[in-house]
Design a protein around this motif. Structure first.
Motif, mmCIF file in Angstrom:
data_model
loop_
_atom_site.group_PDB
_atom_site.id
_atom_site.type_symbol
_atom_site.label_atom_id
_atom_site.label_comp_id
_atom_site.label_asym_id
_atom_site.label_seq_id
_atom_site.Cartn_x
_atom_site.Cartn_y
_atom_site.Cartn_z
ATOM 1 N N ARG A 99 -0.946 1.863 -13.049
ATOM 2 C CA ARG A 99 -0.598 1.153 -11.809
ATOM 3 C C ARG A 99 -1.534 1.576 -10.685
ATOM 4 N N LYS A 100 -2.274 0.623 -10.156
ATOM 5 C CA LYS A 100 -3.251 0.915 -9.113
ATOM 6 C C LYS A 100 -2.597 1.248 -7.780
ATOM 7 N N ASP A 101 -1.329 0.893 -7.610
ATOM 8 C CA ASP A 101 -0.634 1.189 -6.359
ATOM 9 C C ASP A 101 0.150 2.497 -6.433
ATOM 10 N N PHE A 102 -0.025 3.262 -7.513
ATOM 11 C CA PHE A 102 0.624 4.566 -7.639
ATOM 12 C C PHE A 102 -0.283 5.630 -7.037
ATOM 13 N N ARG A 103 0.202 6.331 -6.044
ATOM 14 C CA ARG A 103 -0.618 7.245 -5.251
ATOM 15 C C ARG A 103 -1.179 8.389 -6.086
ATOM 16 N N ARG A 105 -1.851 8.610 -9.349
ATOM 17 C CA ARG A 105 -2.302 8.243 -10.693
ATOM 18 C C ARG A 105 -3.498 9.070 -11.148
ATOM 19 N N HIS A 165 -3.475 -6.914 -12.068
ATOM 20 C CA HIS A 165 -2.448 -6.400 -11.161
ATOM 21 C C HIS A 165 -1.707 -7.521 -10.447
ATOM 22 N N GLU A 166 -2.299 -8.706 -10.391
ATOM 23 C CA GLU A 166 -1.652 -9.833 -9.712
ATOM 24 C C GLU A 166 -0.347 -10.237 -10.392
ATOM 25 N N GLU A 169 2.367 -8.189 -8.833
ATOM 26 C CA GLU A 169 2.671 -8.687 -7.496
ATOM 27 C C GLU A 169 3.453 -9.996 -7.554
ATOM 28 N N LYS A 172 7.025 -9.194 -8.391
ATOM 29 C CA LYS A 172 7.759 -8.692 -7.228
ATOM 30 C C LYS A 172 8.155 -9.827 -6.301
ATOM 31 N N GLU A 178 11.345 -3.277 -11.304
ATOM 32 C CA GLU A 178 10.345 -2.564 -12.104
ATOM 33 C C GLU A 178 10.693 -2.574 -13.588
#
Length: 293
Positions: A99-103, A105, A165-166, A169, A172, A178
């Motif tokens: 996950r690219k939005d996981f701080r 990673r 990754h889209e 999104e 969501k 999740e």
């Protein structure tokens, strides 16, 4: 369209034909030796076709069928339950790292990679299983240690990195949580990687005898490979210590060599038939995600 013949294609086909023969020939020798009489193996050595057909090797290892059937049941249970649990944990861990939005990673990816290079050692591992988890002499001792492998996690992460990754999104925006996105969107798209990693994991569980040797004293939970290991040790002892067993066993007729080949067939047989069923997914899962755009 019909492909034209070329020398380069012929050379490539010839190389792969030679490699295939080099792989299949030893396996065929093992099968042939398991059905060959012991006297023939001693006099003539191994051959691709039995000169004197005999089932003595299988008769030796099948003298106690109840123990063999119970060991098969334990191994099948461990393989199925362990593979299902392990592939779920591996997919979940790989998904989080992808996950690219996981701080965190990058930090956690390095942590997983670090554990693949360095391990704690055998003594801490044994103390963890026996003194803290208290799962010695239980089926959990054969399942839990292999639940999460860093190498398989990185394979899964490399595959899931290629998923756009889209999609997440969009999920969501449609109100999916999740868990729903993971089970209904990510897992179906990761079928090739799941099949590949599942095959690796199932082989690890099926072929393992080390965990049983360390943690299993109860005969009820002895896995197949450990039972075959004990049988192999007994055969080697009989073959190498004739002065102690003379009179108890007729060594001239005892099929020590053919019995060892029969053990290999009994232990590896089922997985030899399962692998071709997953071959297409196995190749796709290994190659996809290996190239960067």
């Amino acid at each position: 369209m019909e492909r034209k013949w070329s020398w380069s294609r012929g050379v490539i086909h010839g190389i792969f034909l030679v490699l295939s023969i080099a792989i299949i020939a030893p396996m065929w020798l093992v099968v042939s030796a398991s059905f060959t009489a012991e006297e023939e193996l001693i006099l003539s050595g191994y051959s691709f076709f039995p000169q004197e057909f005999s089932m003595q090797g299988y008769e030796v290892i099948l003298q106690y069928p109840v123990d063999l059937i119970r060991a098969y049941g334990v191994t099948i249970l461990v393989t199925i339950a362990g593979t299902l649990a392990s592939i779920l944990l591996t997919a979940m861990t790989g998904y989080v790292l992808a996950r690219k939005d996981f701080r965190y990673r990058r930090m956690l990816t390095f942590y997983v990679f670090f554990t693949m290079i360095f391990s704690s050692g055998l003594v801490p591992f044994y103390m963890l299983v026996t003194k803290y988890l208290h799962i010695k002499d239980t089926v959990w001792a054969l399942i839990i240690p292999y639940l999460l492998n860093p190498f398989y996690v990185l394979i899964m992460k490399g595959f899931m990195d290629k998923l756009p990754h889209e999609m997440i999104e969009s999920g969501k925006m449609d109100g999916a949580g999740e868990w729903r996105m993971f089970f209904q969107l990510i897992l179906p798209l990761s079928a090739p990687a799941l099949a590949t990693v599942s095959l690796f994991i199932s082989f690890a569980y099926w072929n393992d005898w080390w965990l049983g040797l360390l943690f299993i004293d109860n005969e009820q939970w002895v896995p197949l490979q450990l039972l075959l290991y004990r049988t192999m040790s007994s055969i080697e002892f009989i073959a190498n210590n004739a002065q102690y067993v003379d009179g108890l066993v007729d060594l001239s007729k005892f099929p020590s060599m053919s019995a060892r080949m029969a053990l290999a067939i009994v232990g590896a047989g089922p997985m030899m038939f399962i692998f071709p069923l997953f071959r297409r997914f196995f190749v796709a899962g290994l190659t996809i995600g290996s190239l960067k755009e």
